[in-house]
Scaffold this motif. Structure first.
Motif, PDB file in Angstrom:
ATOM      1  N   TYR A  36      41.440  29.592  49.103  1.00 23.57           N
ATOM      2  CA  TYR A  36      41.355  30.312  50.369  1.00 23.57           C
ATOM      3  C   TYR A  36      40.444  31.525  50.235  1.00 23.57           C
ATOM      4  O   TYR A  36      39.614  31.793  51.111  1.00 23.57           O
TER       5      TYR A  36
ATOM      6  N   ARG B 269      36.959  32.318  52.264  1.00 23.51           N
ATOM      7  CA  ARG B 269      36.865  33.499  53.128  1.00 23.51           C
ATOM      8  C   ARG B 269      35.552  34.242  52.940  1.00 23.51           C
ATOM      9  O   ARG B 269      35.145  35.019  53.801  1.00 23.51           O
TER      10      ARG B 269
ATOM     11  N   GLU C 224      32.489  33.005  52.930  1.00 23.29           N
ATOM     12  CA  GLU C 224      31.603  32.513  53.997  1.00 23.29           C
ATOM     13  C   GLU C 224      32.424  31.622  54.922  1.00 23.29           C
ATOM     14  O   GLU C 224      32.355  30.391  54.863  1.00 23.29           O
ATOM     15  N   PRO C 225      33.207  32.241  55.799  1.00 25.63           N
ATOM     16  CA  PRO C 225      34.115  31.446  56.646  1.00 25.63           C
ATOM     17  C   PRO C 225      33.374  30.605  57.678  1.00 25.63           C
ATOM     18  O   PRO C 225      32.324  30.990  58.182  1.00 25.63           O
ATOM     19  N   ILE C 226      33.935  29.446  57.950  1.00 29.42           N
ATOM     20  CA  ILE C 226      33.425  28.578  59.019  1.00 29.42           C
ATOM     21  C   ILE C 226      34.411  28.715  60.174  1.00 29.42           C
ATOM     22  O   ILE C 226      35.554  28.254  60.094  1.00 29.42           O
ATOM     23  N   TRP C 227      33.967  29.352  61.245  1.00 32.44           N
ATOM     24  CA  TRP C 227      34.850  29.632  62.379  1.00 32.44           C
ATOM     25  C   TRP C 227      34.882  28.456  63.346  1.00 32.44           C
ATOM     26  O   TRP C 227      33.851  27.922  63.731  1.00 32.44           O
TER      27      TRP C 227
ATOM     28  N   PHE D 215      37.711  31.975  67.799  1.00 38.17           N
ATOM     29  CA  PHE D 215      37.997  33.385  67.532  1.00 38.17           C
ATOM     30  C   PHE D 215      39.245  33.770  68.319  1.00 38.17           C
ATOM     31  O   PHE D 215      39.170  34.009  69.524  1.00 38.17           O
TER      32      PHE D 215
ATOM     33  N   ASN E 223      44.573  32.660  63.494  1.00 35.15           N
ATOM     34  CA  ASN E 223      43.431  32.500  62.591  1.00 35.15           C
ATOM     35  C   ASN E 223      42.624  31.293  63.040  1.00 35.15           C
ATOM     36  O   ASN E 223      43.198  30.288  63.448  1.00 35.15           O
TER      37      ASN E 223
ATOM     38  N   THR F  98      39.615  29.837  61.225  1.00 39.07           N
ATOM     39  CA  THR F  98      38.617  29.257  60.332  1.00 39.07           C
ATOM     40  C   THR F  98      39.058  27.880  59.842  1.00 39.07           C
ATOM     41  O   THR F  98      40.225  27.498  59.971  1.00 39.07           O
ATOM     42  N   VAL F  99      38.127  27.167  59.245  1.00 36.46           N
ATOM     43  CA  VAL F  99      38.432  25.847  58.689  1.00 36.46           C
ATOM     44  C   VAL F  99      39.506  25.958  57.620  1.00 36.46           C
ATOM     45  O   VAL F  99      40.436  25.138  57.561  1.00 36.46           O
TER      46      VAL F  99
ATOM     47  N   ASP G  45      41.890  28.159  57.359  1.00 37.15           N
ATOM     48  CA  ASP G  45      43.184  28.400  58.004  1.00 37.15           C
ATOM     49  C   ASP G  45      43.763  27.115  58.574  1.00 37.15           C
ATOM     50  O   ASP G  45      44.962  26.841  58.423  1.00 37.15           O
TER      51      ASP G  45
END
Length: 195
Positions: free
Chosen positions: A56, A60, A62-65, A68, A121, A123-124, A126
């Protein structure tokens, strides 16, 4: 991502043994001893949890969102985690109302905890973590309850008073929540829930 996936696979394989092979679990515990089984189980759980946290942390950077989440979801998540901790406390205490009526309050606590983190959260990483925990807890709860129904297990309030047990579960929830919110979440995950 690979470390996270390995951690999740190990964790869910371990925690699904009772789900898919309860007879093998029981016979292994008898053959090798309950304490040795629990020590191995605990060590592998710690290792898989460490993998999940490391994976994790890597993701974090380089997060892939995917989305939001609005700020209010964090506040709702904080409240839901408190409720989840009450269910966890109820699972740990004998004769609690939730244990007597639901049978598996720990799994209910995991469901609520996972859902709370999913809504707050986006991101991928999460979704991978909390989505998998949510699915696993839903499936586990359904399977265990179905087995209990087939075995004729009835959940009902005990004749003994459950007020002390519920109070202990509540105190556990409050103390755990404050410890997590004000210290552990930041120390382990690197993110304060208060921000």
């Amino acid at each position: 991502m690979l470390i996270l996936v390995i951690g999740l696979v190990i964790f869910f394989c371990l925690h699904s043994v009772r789900l898919v092979a309860p007879q093998w679990r029981e016979s292994s515990m008898k053959e090798h001893g309950e304490m040795r089984w629990k020590m191995r189980f605990g060590l592998l759980t710690l290792m898989s949890t460490a993998f999940i946290v490391m994976g994790y942390m890597q993701m974090r950077v380089e997060p892939i969102w995917l989305w939001f989440p609005p700020v209010w979801t964090r506040h709702l998540a904080g409240l839901l985690v408190l409720v989840a901790l009450f269910f966890v406390g109820s699972a740990l205490v004998k004769n609690s109302t939730m244990k007597n009526k639901m049978g598996y309050p720990m799994l209910i606590g995991v469901k609520i905890w996972a859902f709370a983190h999913l809504i707050s959260n986006g991101t991928v990483a999460d979704v991978m973590i909390f989505g998998s925990f949510l699915v696993w807890s839903i499936v586990s709860f359904a399977v265990y309850r179905r087995r209990d129904r087939l075995a004729g297990v009835v959940y009902e309030q005990s004749e003994d008073s459950s007020v002390p047990a519920n109070l202990i579960a509540f105190v556990f929830a409050m103390m755990s929540w404050f410890t997590i919110v004000f210290y552990l979440h930041q120390a382990i995950i690197g993110v304060s829930p208060l921000v």
